[in-house]
Design an enzyme around this catalytic site. Structure first.
Site, PDB file in Angstrom:
ATOM      1  CD1 TRP A 103     -35.859  45.440  12.868  1.00 27.79           C
ATOM      2  CD2 TRP A 103     -35.396  47.006  11.334  1.00 27.79           C
ATOM      3  NE1 TRP A 103     -34.491  45.593  12.800  1.00 27.79           N
ATOM      4  CE2 TRP A 103     -34.182  46.529  11.880  1.00 27.79           C
ATOM      5  CE3 TRP A 103     -35.362  48.008  10.364  1.00 27.79           C
ATOM      6  CZ2 TRP A 103     -32.945  47.025  11.467  1.00 27.79           C
ATOM      7  CZ3 TRP A 103     -34.122  48.495   9.956  1.00 27.79           C
ATOM      8  CH2 TRP A 103     -32.938  48.002  10.500  1.00 27.79           C
ATOM      9  CG  ASP A 172     -39.286  42.677   7.994  1.00 24.26           C
ATOM     10  OD1 ASP A 172     -38.478  41.803   7.608  1.00 24.26           O
ATOM     11  OD2 ASP A 172     -38.927  43.781   8.443  1.00 24.26           O
ATOM     12  CE  LYS A 196     -30.785  41.845  10.135  1.00 21.21           C
ATOM     13  NZ  LYS A 196     -31.712  42.860   9.668  1.00 21.21           N
TER      14      LYS A 196
HETATM   15  C1  PLP Z   1     -32.255  44.083   9.507  1.00 20.92           C
HETATM   16  C2  PLP Z   1     -33.699  44.212   9.385  1.00 20.92           C
HETATM   17  C3  PLP Z   1     -34.299  45.106   8.474  1.00 20.92           C
HETATM   18  C4  PLP Z   1     -33.496  46.058   7.605  1.00 20.92           C
HETATM   19  O1  PLP Z   1     -32.839  45.359   6.621  1.00 20.92           O
HETATM   20  P1  PLP Z   1     -31.968  46.114   5.511  1.00 20.92           P
HETATM   21  O2  PLP Z   1     -31.646  44.982   4.597  1.00 20.92           O
HETATM   22  O3  PLP Z   1     -30.778  46.686   6.220  1.00 20.92           O
HETATM   23  O4  PLP Z   1     -32.795  47.146   4.867  1.00 20.92           O
HETATM   24  C5  PLP Z   1     -35.677  45.109   8.393  1.00 20.92           C
HETATM   25  N1  PLP Z   1     -36.432  44.305   9.147  1.00 20.92           N
HETATM   26  C6  PLP Z   1     -35.897  43.446  10.048  1.00 20.92           C
HETATM   27  C7  PLP Z   1     -36.780  42.573  10.856  1.00 20.92           C
HETATM   28  C8  PLP Z   1     -34.514  43.378  10.195  1.00 20.92           C
HETATM   29  O5  PLP Z   1     -33.981  42.523  11.078  1.00 20.92           O
END
Ligand code: PLP
Length: 360
Positions: A103, A172, A196
Site C-alpha cells: 500500500w 493511511d 475495514k
Molecule cells: C485496503 C487498503 C487500501 C486500499 O483501499 P481502497 O479503498 O481499496 O482503495 C489502502 N491502504 C491500506 C492500508 C489498505 O488496507
C-alpha cells in the site's frame, strides 16, 4: 450442521451484527422519513442532519479539534494516494515516504507519477516487509512524511507514531482506524477507506488540518480538491449516502462499546490469544517480526502449501471463512477487526488446535 459464520476477510470485512441489522432496516425504510436511505436526497433536511451527526461522532471518537476538517470522499484509499500529493506538494516538491508494504509503495508510486519528488525515507522491502523499518532518513525539507499505520497484507502495524519532528505527518489508517486511539494532533492528515473498520466500501474518511487546505494554489481536478470539499461539507457533488449512513451506524456502535479505548483493550486480547496459539503450535508460524505484529491482520503459515489449502478449506466448512492470505504472499491471514468478537477468535484457536492434532 450449522455454524455462526465468522468472517476473517481483510476488506470488505466483518461489520457488527447490530450495524448490519439496522442498515438492513434503513435500506428499506428510515423510521421518520419513510423512504429508503438509498432514495433520499442529499439536499434533504434528513441528510443535512445525518451528515452533522456523523461528523460530530467522528470528531468525538477521534478527539478531532476544530483545527481539522473532516471529509467523507469517494475513490477509496487509492484516490488518496493521488489526492495527498496533488494537494500538499507542488510539482517537483519533495515528499517523504516510509515503505512498509504494497500500500505504501502504491502511494509513493502515485506521487512519483504526478511529478512530485519522492524520497524513500525507509523501507522494509529487503525483509519482505515482515518487519517495520526502525529508523527513517527524513529530508530536511519535505512537504510531508507519509506512512501506512497498518500493513494489511503483511500483518505489520506501528505501535508508536514514526518520529518526524515538525514535519507534516500523513497517515493511511485504512486498516486500523478506530481500533486504538490515534493522536490526531500529531498529524497533518489522516485518511482511511471505510471497508475495514468503519463500514461498507464507497466512502473514505479524511481528517486534514485546515491550514494545509491553503497550500495548493495550483490547479487540480475539482473532485480531488480538499479545500473545495471542505467548503462544501463533502457535498460538492452527490456523496455516497448509503456508505456514509452505515459508517455513521458503525461509529454509534463504537461509542456504545465505550469508544476506542475499550475497543483497543478487546483488540489487544484477541490478537494476543491468536499469536499465542500460533507461537505454541508445532505446525503454524507467524510471518511478521515480533515487534511489528499487527493486531488487525494476523498472518501465519503452515509447513506446506497443501496443508495451508487444507486448513483454509476445512476451516470454511465449520464457518471460519476467508482465511486465505493475500494472493501476493500466500499462507493464511485472519483479519480480526473491531467487529470480530472474542468468541470468533476463540473458535479459530480451537479449530487450529484440532487441526494440528489431526495433521501434526
Ligand atoms: C485496503 C487498503 C487500501 C486500499 O483501499 P481502497 O479503498 O481499496 O482503495 C489502502 N491502504 C491500506 C492500508 C489498505 O488496507
Amino acid at each position: 450442521m450449522t455454524h455462526v459464520i465468522r468472517n476473517f476477510a481483510a476488506g470488505p470485512s466483518i461489520l457488527p451484527r447490530e450495524v448490519v441489522e439496522q442498515a438492513a432496516h434503513d435500506a428499506v425504510e428510515l423510521d421518520d422519513v419513510h423512504l429508503s436511505v438509498m432514495e433520499i436526497s442529499h439536499r434533504s433536511p434528513f441528510w443535512a442532519n445525518r451528515m452533522k451527526e456523523v461528523e460530530a461522532n467522528t470528531r468525538a471518537l477521534m478527539k478531532i479539534s476544530d483545527d481539522y476538517a473532516v471529509l467523507y470522499l469517494q475513490g477509496g484509499a487509492t484516490a488518496q494516494f493521488s489526492m495527498v500529493p496533488m494537494n500538499l506538494a507542488a510539482v517537483g516538491e519533495r515528499c517523504d515516504y516510509i515503505l512498509t508494504g504494497g500500500w505504501s509503495q502504491k502511494a509513493a508510486a502515485e506521487a512519483e507519477k504526478l511529478g512530485r519528488e519522492v524520497h524513500i525515507a525507509s523501507s522494509g522491502e529487503e525483509g519482505g516487509f515482515t518487519a517495520l523499518p526502525q529508523t527513517h532518513d527524513l529530508s530536511d525539507e519535505t512537504a510531508y512524511v507519509h506512512y501506512t499505520a497498518n500493513n494489511t497484507v503483511r500483518g505489520t502495524e506501528f505501535s508508536e507514531l514514526p518520529e518526524v519532528g515538525d514535519r507534516i505527518l500523513v497517515c493511511d489508517a485504512s486498516s486500523n482506524i478506530l481500533s486504538r486511539p490515534l493522536d490526531v494532533a500529531k498529524h497533518g492528515l489522516i485518511y482511511a477507506g471505510a471497508q475495514k473498520n468503519l463500514g461498507p466500501a464507497g466512502v473514505t474518511l479524511v481528517v486534514v488540518r485546515r491550514d494545509l487546505l491553503e497550500r495548493a494554489t495550483w490547479a487540480k481536478p475539482t473532485i480531488f480538491d480538499y479545500k473545495l470539499m471542505a467548503a462544501k461539507s463533502s457535498m460538492y457533488n452527490t456523496p455516497p449516502v448509503w456508505s456514509i449512513h452505515v459508517l455513521g451506524l458503525t461509529l454509534e456502535w463504537i461509542a456504545r462499546q465505550g469508544g476506542p479505548e475499550v475497543i483497543e483493550a478487546r483488540n489487544i486480547k484477541k490478537a494476543a490469544m491468536l499469536y499465542e496459539a500460533i507461537d505454541q503450535s508445532a505446525i503454524f508460524r507467524g510471518t511478521a517480526a515480533e515487534g511489528s505484529r499487527s493486531r488487525m491482520n494476523v498472518c501465519f503459515r503452515a509447513s506446506s502449501d497443501e496443508l495451508e489449502a487444507k486448513f483454509v478449506a476445512e476451516a470454511a466448512e465449520v464457518g471460519l471463512v476467508t482465511l486465505k492470505g493475500h494472493r501476493s504472499v500466500g499462507g493464511m491471514r485472519a483479519s480480526i477487526y473491531n467487529a470480530m468478537p472474542l468468541e470468533g477468535v476463540e473458535e479459530l484457536v480451537a479449530f487450529m488446535k484440532d487441526f494440528e492434532v489431526r495433521n501434526g
